[in-house]
Design a protein around this motif. Structure first.
Motif, short mmCIF file in Angstrom:
data_model
loop_
_atom_site.label_atom_id
_atom_site.label_comp_id
_atom_site.label_asym_id
_atom_site.label_seq_id
_atom_site.Cartn_x
_atom_site.Cartn_y
_atom_site.Cartn_z
N SER A 173 95.00 -14.95 15.77
CA SER A 173 94.12 -15.72 16.51
C SER A 173 94.20 -15.96 17.89
CB SER A 173 93.59 -17.07 15.82
OG SER A 173 94.56 -17.90 15.96
N SER A 174 95.65 -16.10 18.11
CA SER A 174 96.27 -16.40 19.55
C SER A 174 96.23 -15.19 20.27
CB SER A 174 97.78 -16.99 19.26
OG SER A 174 97.78 -18.22 18.75
N ASN A 175 96.59 -13.87 19.64
CA ASN A 175 96.56 -12.71 20.36
C ASN A 175 95.02 -12.27 20.59
OD1 ASN A 175 97.48 -10.19 20.95
ND2 ASN A 175 96.51 -9.27 19.48
N VAL A 176 93.87 -12.57 19.75
CA VAL A 176 92.68 -12.60 20.41
C VAL A 176 92.19 -13.26 21.31
CG1 VAL A 176 90.33 -12.83 19.41
CG2 VAL A 176 91.96 -11.91 17.94
N ASN A 177 92.79 -14.60 21.27
CA ASN A 177 92.28 -15.57 22.53
C ASN A 177 92.82 -15.01 23.97
OD1 ASN A 177 91.02 -17.35 20.79
ND2 ASN A 177 92.81 -18.63 20.57
N GLU A 178 94.25 -14.50 23.71
CA GLU A 178 94.81 -13.86 24.88
C GLU A 178 94.08 -12.58 25.38
OE1 GLU A 178 97.44 -12.84 28.21
OE2 GLU A 178 96.88 -14.72 27.00
N GLN A 179 93.66 -11.84 24.43
CA GLN A 179 92.69 -10.61 24.64
C GLN A 179 91.47 -11.13 25.40
OE1 GLN A 179 92.64 -8.57 21.05
NE2 GLN A 179 94.21 -7.23 21.71
N GLN A 180 90.77 -11.83 25.00
CA GLN A 180 89.61 -12.59 25.60
C GLN A 180 89.78 -13.24 26.87
OE1 GLN A 180 88.57 -14.94 21.91
NE2 GLN A 180 87.24 -13.50 21.20
N ARG A 181 90.80 -13.66 27.13
CA ARG A 181 90.99 -14.41 28.45
C ARG A 181 91.10 -13.32 29.40
NH1 ARG A 181 95.04 -14.96 31.73
NH2 ARG A 181 96.68 -14.25 30.14
N LEU A 182 91.88 -12.07 29.19
CA LEU A 182 92.10 -10.87 29.90
C LEU A 182 90.69 -10.39 30.36
CD1 LEU A 182 95.34 -9.04 28.55
CD2 LEU A 182 94.88 -10.32 30.64
N SER B 234 83.29 -17.09 23.32
CA SER B 234 84.66 -16.77 22.46
C SER B 234 84.93 -17.74 21.62
CB SER B 234 85.66 -16.10 23.34
OG SER B 234 85.41 -15.07 24.21
N LYS B 235 85.03 -18.97 22.36
CA LYS B 235 85.39 -20.48 21.65
C LYS B 235 84.37 -20.66 20.64
CE LYS B 235 88.56 -23.88 22.15
NZ LYS B 235 90.03 -23.56 22.35
N ALA B 236 83.28 -20.54 20.87
CA ALA B 236 82.12 -20.93 19.99
C ALA B 236 82.38 -20.12 18.49
CB ALA B 236 80.69 -20.63 20.67
N VAL B 237 82.98 -18.97 18.36
CA VAL B 237 83.07 -18.00 17.24
C VAL B 237 84.50 -18.17 16.96
CG1 VAL B 237 80.63 -16.69 17.80
CG2 VAL B 237 83.10 -16.06 18.58
N ALA B 238 85.24 -18.66 17.45
CA ALA B 238 86.74 -18.65 17.08
C ALA B 238 86.86 -19.05 15.85
CB ALA B 238 87.44 -19.33 18.35
N SER B 239 87.92 -18.53 15.31
CA SER B 239 88.45 -19.20 13.79
C SER B 239 89.10 -20.47 14.12
CB SER B 239 89.64 -18.09 13.07
OG SER B 239 90.06 -18.72 11.99
N PRO B 240 88.80 -21.38 13.27
CA PRO B 240 89.42 -22.69 13.27
C PRO B 240 91.08 -22.81 13.03
CG PRO B 240 88.15 -22.47 11.36
CD PRO B 240 87.72 -21.65 12.21
N LEU C 233 86.09 -8.19 20.29
CA LEU C 233 87.41 -8.79 20.01
C LEU C 233 87.56 -9.96 19.01
CD1 LEU C 233 88.65 -8.97 23.70
CD2 LEU C 233 89.12 -7.00 22.17
N ALA C 234 86.64 -10.48 18.57
CA ALA C 234 86.76 -11.43 17.75
C ALA C 234 86.18 -10.84 16.33
CB ALA C 234 85.83 -12.81 17.96
N ASN C 235 85.84 -9.56 16.16
CA ASN C 235 85.54 -9.07 15.06
C ASN C 235 84.44 -9.47 14.23
OD1 ASN C 235 87.86 -7.13 14.71
ND2 ASN C 235 89.02 -8.91 14.06
N ARG C 236 83.45 -9.95 15.18
CA ARG C 236 82.07 -10.26 14.65
C ARG C 236 81.26 -9.03 14.32
NH1 ARG C 236 83.29 -15.64 13.60
NH2 ARG C 236 80.66 -15.84 13.80
#
Length: 399
Positions: free
Chosen positions: A125-134, A113-119, A279-282
């Motif tokens: 983006s914080s909401n996406v990170n939380e969803q990916q953690r769950l 998830s971190k590899a494709v995260a928006s800088p 979740l990262a909309n890829r």
């Protein structure tokens, strides 16, 4: 919180429960419940990975380890310490989390998830990170809940009157497994994403179907099928969500082993990786690549685990592990030693191991690891050259 501190806190909680039930632990030796950490190199890679994602990511975190529900179940679990019920071996594996027992699925999902995260650091983006953690945590919870449920004993009706300990242990295994699965499903529901729920549900289907695939003994433990030389020896992993292909699989060592490994969690890990991309909309193509990456990494880890357990075990090893299946294919007459057995405990493992070592089974299993590790490398390369992908590669190399 560092990985070392996390382990120390987990150990403190475990010892706390052990002291409360000290009178029930007379059958345990000291070395049976002393924590044995992973090898130094693996530990170093794990710490580097956790620095990248920001915190320890194992499903066994303080949020559920210290919960009242789990503490209550743990106290009941202590009542069966010293018994031969499989749940005790399962609990030991889960609690101590040694290097080659439970791979850090959640950590890999978050690194991906971190590899494709928006800088850019935004609220979205914080909401996406939380969803990916769950997603990462619930994936590991599902896997572990299923793993614990597999530790049930099939007790014949005629034995249920006197074997009260096993019946009680079965109830505890069901409760602990159910607790993890229900918690994971609750986390999935909180994501409120129908497509993601569908992805994970297909993996749950595969886990369930895997429990009915192939021949089984009286305890529902898997048995190898009769080797056949007329079957193709490759298995194509499909990215679609249809049930896994089972035609012309039994009897072909490569196909049978691959399908069993996919059933046993390979597709669950793959869907976890795919879900992180979703979740990262890829793109759909990136989702497929992430799924294949997860599947092949899981297969590489399974091959390594099979090699280690076959090499180190003095008493038993899985009869559907890669070395056994390759050994039976090389020397089909060995199948006669396993044909029609009612309980895997009746197998002469020392004799079987000696016979398999005379074949090319270990070399083929090593090749199996190399092949799947290389494929995992090739798919992770598609997500760029960054700190996260480099760390994932180090985790693959240090398996």
């Amino acid at each position: 919180m560092s990985y070392a501190i996390m382990r120390h806190l987990r150990r403190t909680v475990i010892l706390k429960h052990q002291r409360r039930a000290e009178s029930t632990m007379t059958n345990l030796t000291q070395e049976e419940y002393v924590f044995r950490p992973p090898i130094a190199q693996w530990n170093k890679v794990i710490k580097e990975a956790e620095k990248i994602v920001g915190y320890p990511t194992s499903f066994m975190n303080l949020r559920w380890l210290l919960s009242d529900e789990f503490a209550n179940l743990a106290m009941h679990l202590r009542k069966i310490v010293g018994s031969n019920h499989p749940i005790m071996k399962t609990a030991k594996t889960v609690l101590y989390n040694e290097h080659n027992n439970l791979q850090p699925w959640g950590l890999i999902i978050l690194l991906l998830s971190k590899a494709v995260a928006s800088p850019a650091h935004t609220l979205q983006s914080s909401n996406v990170n939380e969803q990916q953690r769950l997603l990462a945590e619930l994936t590991e919870m599902i896997r572990t809940g299923h793993y614990i449920h597999r530790g049930l004993l099939n007790i014949p009706p005629k034995d249920r009157e006197w074997d009260k300990d096993s019946l009680f242990a079965n109830k505890i295994a069901i409760l602990i497994g159910d607790y993890l699965l229900v918690t994971a499903n609750g986390m999935l529901a909180r994501l409120r994403n129908q497509e993601l729920s569908y992805l994970i549900s297909t993996a749950l289907r595969d886990l369930s179907e895997g429990e009915f695939f192939g021949p089984r003994d009286e305890q529902n433990m898997p048995l190898p099928s009769k080797p056949s030389k007329n079957l193709t020896d490759s298995y194509r992993i499909s990215c679609d969500t249809m049930p896994l292909e089972v035609r012309d699989v039994l009897g072909s060592p490569m196909r049978e082993w691959t399908l069993r490994a996919l059933y046993n969690g390979g597709t669950l890990f793959g869907r976890g990786c795919q879900g992180a991309m979703f979740l990262a909309n890829r793109t759909v193509e990136e989702e497929k690549k992430a799924f294949l990456f997860g599947c092949h990494l899981c297969l590489a880890w399974q091959a390594t685990s099979d090699l280690q357990k076959f090499s180190e075990s003095k008493n038993s090893f899985s009869l559907v592990s890669a070395p056994v299946l390759f050994g039976l294919a090389h020397s089909p007459h060995l199948y006669n030693k396993l044909n029609m057995i009612k309980n895997i405990n009746d197998v002469d493992y020392l004799s079987l191991k000696k016979d398999i070592l005379e074949t090319d089974a270990l070399e083929r299993t090593k090749s199996l690891y190399v092949e799947n590790a290389e494929k995992a490398h090739s798919y992770i390369d598609l997500f760029g050259d960054n700190e996260s992908t480099r760390t994932i590669k180090r985790m693959i190399n240090n398996t």
